[in-house]
Design an enzyme around this catalytic site. Sequence first.
Site, PDB file in Angstrom:
ATOM      1  N   ASP A 219     -15.293  -2.833  -1.730  1.00 16.70           N
ATOM      2  CA  ASP A 219     -14.927  -2.529  -0.348  1.00 16.70           C
ATOM      3  C   ASP A 219     -16.213  -2.270   0.422  1.00 16.70           C
ATOM      4  O   ASP A 219     -17.057  -1.486  -0.026  1.00 16.70           O
ATOM      5  CB  ASP A 219     -14.029  -1.295  -0.288  1.00 16.70           C
ATOM      6  CG  ASP A 219     -12.816  -1.434  -1.206  1.00 16.70           C
ATOM      7  OD1 ASP A 219     -12.321  -2.563  -1.361  1.00 16.70           O
ATOM      8  OD2 ASP A 219     -12.377  -0.416  -1.767  1.00 16.70           O
TER       9      ASP A 219
ATOM     10  N   ASP B 271       0.854  -1.186   0.000  1.00 14.58           N
ATOM     11  CA  ASP B 271       0.000   0.000   0.000  1.00 14.58           C
ATOM     12  C   ASP B 271       0.889   1.235   0.000  1.00 14.58           C
ATOM     13  O   ASP B 271       1.777   1.373   0.851  1.00 14.58           O
ATOM     14  CB  ASP B 271      -0.910   0.019   1.227  1.00 14.58           C
ATOM     15  CG  ASP B 271      -2.000  -1.040   1.148  1.00 14.58           C
ATOM     16  OD1 ASP B 271      -2.026  -1.807   0.160  1.00 14.58           O
ATOM     17  OD2 ASP B 271      -2.832  -1.100   2.076  1.00 14.58           O
TER      18      ASP B 271
END
Length: 239
Positions: A129, A8
């Site tokens: 998500d 990330d």
Amino acid sequence: MILYPAIDLKDGQCVRLLRGEMSAATVFGDDPAAQALKFQDAGCAWLHLVDLNGAFAGAPVNGRAVEAILAAVKVPAQLGGGIRDMATIAMWLEKGLSRVILGTVAVENPDLVRQAAKAFPGQVAVGIDARKGFVATKGWATETTVKVTDLARSFEDAGVAAIIYTDIDRDGAMQGPNLEATEALARAVSLPVIASGGVSRMEDLIALRDTGVIAGAISGRALYDGAIDLGAALKALSL
């Protein structure tokens, strides 16, 4: 089941967030390409990259770091975050990404997902998500009334390569994945489902694998913290 080590990216660094909060970022390194090489050397078959700044900005922000990773490794990589138009999709695939992940646009502009999947077969995944079964967009900052299963089913005939399902409340919390919801989604759709969020120990990976229906799992913090040994995990999942 494929294990995808996660990198990330925030401000050019490797970080992990807690439940999607940018203010709760832990920095694990300032050389993403070096980290990617470590994962490759451990034997991973794929890498999972996220441009966190891009997810909020709606356009690529950590492009330089992503390009450095692509130049350093030979294993395929998928990227999500800030990819919201055909030009950006084409740009990333031309630069060597194997798969782009479309999240926010899957809700706001589903036709773009269909067009991209048709134009780039096997190279477009949908990132879903969610909090408590409902989809969140724009870097998880905006909650919708769209149900996870409904969104996933709407792309079954679009030719997308996979669904990447993240339970936001589990992400980075080291509390285990939402096994029940992930398995239910995988059984509800014909598309491959990749689990993300909370994969924090070997037992989580084995439980996901043993469902027999989950195609992959993404793990980040547990690999950085040493809670999961990547080499051992890859060996176990190959048995």
